[in-house]
Write a protein that holds these residues in place. Structure first.
Motif, PDB file in Angstrom:
ATOM      1  N   LYS A 114      40.391  94.266  74.495  1.00 54.28           N
ATOM      2  CA  LYS A 114      39.572  95.227  75.227  1.00 54.28           C
ATOM      3  C   LYS A 114      38.433  94.501  75.948  1.00 54.28           C
ATOM      4  CE  LYS A 114      40.078  99.332  72.259  1.00 54.28           C
ATOM      5  NZ  LYS A 114      39.302 100.317  71.466  1.00 54.28           N
ATOM      6  N   PRO A 115      37.816  95.154  76.947  1.00 55.80           N
ATOM      7  CA  PRO A 115      36.734  94.491  77.684  1.00 55.80           C
ATOM      8  C   PRO A 115      35.587  94.001  76.803  1.00 55.80           C
ATOM      9  CG  PRO A 115      37.489  96.397  78.906  1.00 55.80           C
ATOM     10  CD  PRO A 115      38.198  96.432  77.583  1.00 55.80           C
ATOM     11  N   LEU A 133      46.777  89.340  77.234  1.00 55.59           N
ATOM     12  CA  LEU A 133      46.400  90.413  78.156  1.00 55.59           C
ATOM     13  C   LEU A 133      44.900  90.634  78.086  1.00 55.59           C
ATOM     14  CD1 LEU A 133      46.618  92.869  79.981  1.00 55.59           C
ATOM     15  CD2 LEU A 133      47.573  94.169  78.069  1.00 55.59           C
ATOM     16  N   VAL A 134      44.219  90.398  79.204  1.00 57.55           N
ATOM     17  CA  VAL A 134      42.790  90.670  79.320  1.00 57.55           C
ATOM     18  C   VAL A 134      42.628  92.012  80.019  1.00 57.55           C
ATOM     19  CG1 VAL A 134      40.593  89.893  80.292  1.00 57.55           C
ATOM     20  CG2 VAL A 134      42.233  88.206  79.418  1.00 57.55           C
ATOM     21  N   VAL A 137      39.849  97.132  82.407  1.00 60.93           N
ATOM     22  CA  VAL A 137      39.295  98.484  82.286  1.00 60.93           C
ATOM     23  C   VAL A 137      39.343  98.837  80.806  1.00 60.93           C
ATOM     24  CG1 VAL A 137      40.054  99.240  84.584  1.00 60.93           C
ATOM     25  CG2 VAL A 137      41.511  99.662  82.582  1.00 60.93           C
ATOM     26  N   GLU A 138      38.682  99.911  80.428  1.00 59.65           N
ATOM     27  CA  GLU A 138      38.820 100.408  79.071  1.00 59.65           C
ATOM     28  C   GLU A 138      40.207 101.033  78.932  1.00 59.65           C
ATOM     29  OE1 GLU A 138      37.095 100.168  76.399  1.00 59.65           O
ATOM     30  OE2 GLU A 138      35.353  99.148  77.275  1.00 59.65           O
ATOM     31  N   PRO A 139      40.988 100.642  77.940  1.00 63.39           N
ATOM     32  CA  PRO A 139      42.356 101.151  77.832  1.00 63.39           C
ATOM     33  C   PRO A 139      42.394 102.647  77.551  1.00 63.39           C
ATOM     34  CG  PRO A 139      41.748  99.922  75.861  1.00 63.39           C
ATOM     35  CD  PRO A 139      40.643  99.715  76.851  1.00 63.39           C
ATOM     36  N   GLY A 140      43.438 103.279  78.098  1.00 63.57           N
ATOM     37  CA  GLY A 140      43.641 104.690  77.818  1.00 63.57           C
ATOM     38  C   GLY A 140      44.038 105.525  79.008  1.00 63.57           C
ATOM     39  N   ILE A 147      36.653  95.954  86.148  1.00 59.23           N
ATOM     40  CA  ILE A 147      35.377  95.526  85.578  1.00 59.23           C
ATOM     41  C   ILE A 147      35.178  94.048  85.906  1.00 59.23           C
ATOM     42  CG2 ILE A 147      34.009  95.265  83.466  1.00 59.23           C
ATOM     43  CD1 ILE A 147      35.657  97.524  82.233  1.00 59.23           C
ATOM     44  N   GLU A 148      34.296  93.774  86.862  1.00 61.54           N
ATOM     45  CA  GLU A 148      34.112  92.420  87.395  1.00 61.54           C
ATOM     46  C   GLU A 148      33.746  91.368  86.343  1.00 61.54           C
ATOM     47  OE1 GLU A 148      34.516  91.200  90.464  1.00 61.54           O
ATOM     48  OE2 GLU A 148      35.162  93.092  91.373  1.00 61.54           O
TER      49      GLU A 148
END
Length: 222
Positions: A114-115, A133-134, A137-140, A147-148
């Motif tokens: 997650k971020p 996997l980076v 965004v917030e997953p969902g 998100i820069e």
């Protein structure tokens, strides 16, 4: 380093999944977001849907498990024949053991962050992975903005992977479109999940080709 485009069917016409998979047949993988309404606040599909589309998909399936207890559930997706299975670092109790089990069952093993999750505590897991996997965004949910600050996490991951001479893809998921894929590729990503940028395009094949071209050009500049 090759560029891979993996459209997320979260943004497709779910009443016609077989047809939607055919529309992205020029992509490298189809990204399948499995959500349980516990780990993330959304509910999508599960193993029966994946088992149904595996035989008819023209491209390999990249399963992204946004679920609780992936140690229990992830191996079933590999057993079903999914070519890549991603579990979340935040949800796995024994990520190294799980990654090894996925490989044993014939799937590529992948781990997502997650971020807000720091990469550093999970560096020991990297040798067990085929992909990291980076989340950008917030997953969902689909359709969120990139998100820069995650670019620095991508750079750090690429640096460690290269320093250790590991054969690991770096995937990014969230807000990938023509305006963002170049920056992510320049940071070191090579595998890109794109949802709305592909499925809401008039010509998904052209959108995939354009994203791939931008990603390859960005890599060539590095």
């Amino acid at each position: 380093m090759g560029i891979r485009i993996t459209p997320s069917i979260l943004n497709s016409d779910v009443s016609n999944l077989r047809g939607e998979l055919d529309r992205i047949a020029t992509a490298d993988w189809a990204h399948i977001d499995v959500m349980d309404n516990h780990f993330v606040p959304n509910l999508t599909w599960g193993l029966p849907v994946v088992e149904a589309i595996l035989p008819v998909s023209p491209i390999p399936l990249d399963i992204h498990l946004m679920i609780e207890d992936p140690d229990r559930w992830a191996p079933a997706y590999a057993e079903a024949g999914a070519q890549s299975v991603t579990f979340h670092a935040e949800a796995a109790s024994a990520p190294i053991r799980l990654a090894r089990e996925l490989r044993r069952l014939g799937s590529r093993s992948a781990m997502a962050l997650k971020p807000t999750t720091d990469l550093e505590p999970f560096l020991p897991v990297l040798p067990e992975l085929d992909m990291l996997l980076v989340m950008t965004v917030e997953p969902g949910f689909g359709g969120q903005s990139f998100i820069e600050p995650m670019l620095e996490k991508i750079r750090r991951a690429r640096s460690v992977i290269d320093e250790r001479d590991l054969d690991i893809w770096i995937q990014v998921d969230g807000g990938i479109k023509p305006e963002t894929i170049e920056r992510a590729a320049e940071a070191g990503a090579d595998t890109f999940v794109a949802g709305t940028a592909v499925f809401r395009a008039d010509d998904p094949a052209a959108a995939i080709a354009h994203l791939r071209e931008l990603g390859e050009a960005a890599h060539a500049r590095c």
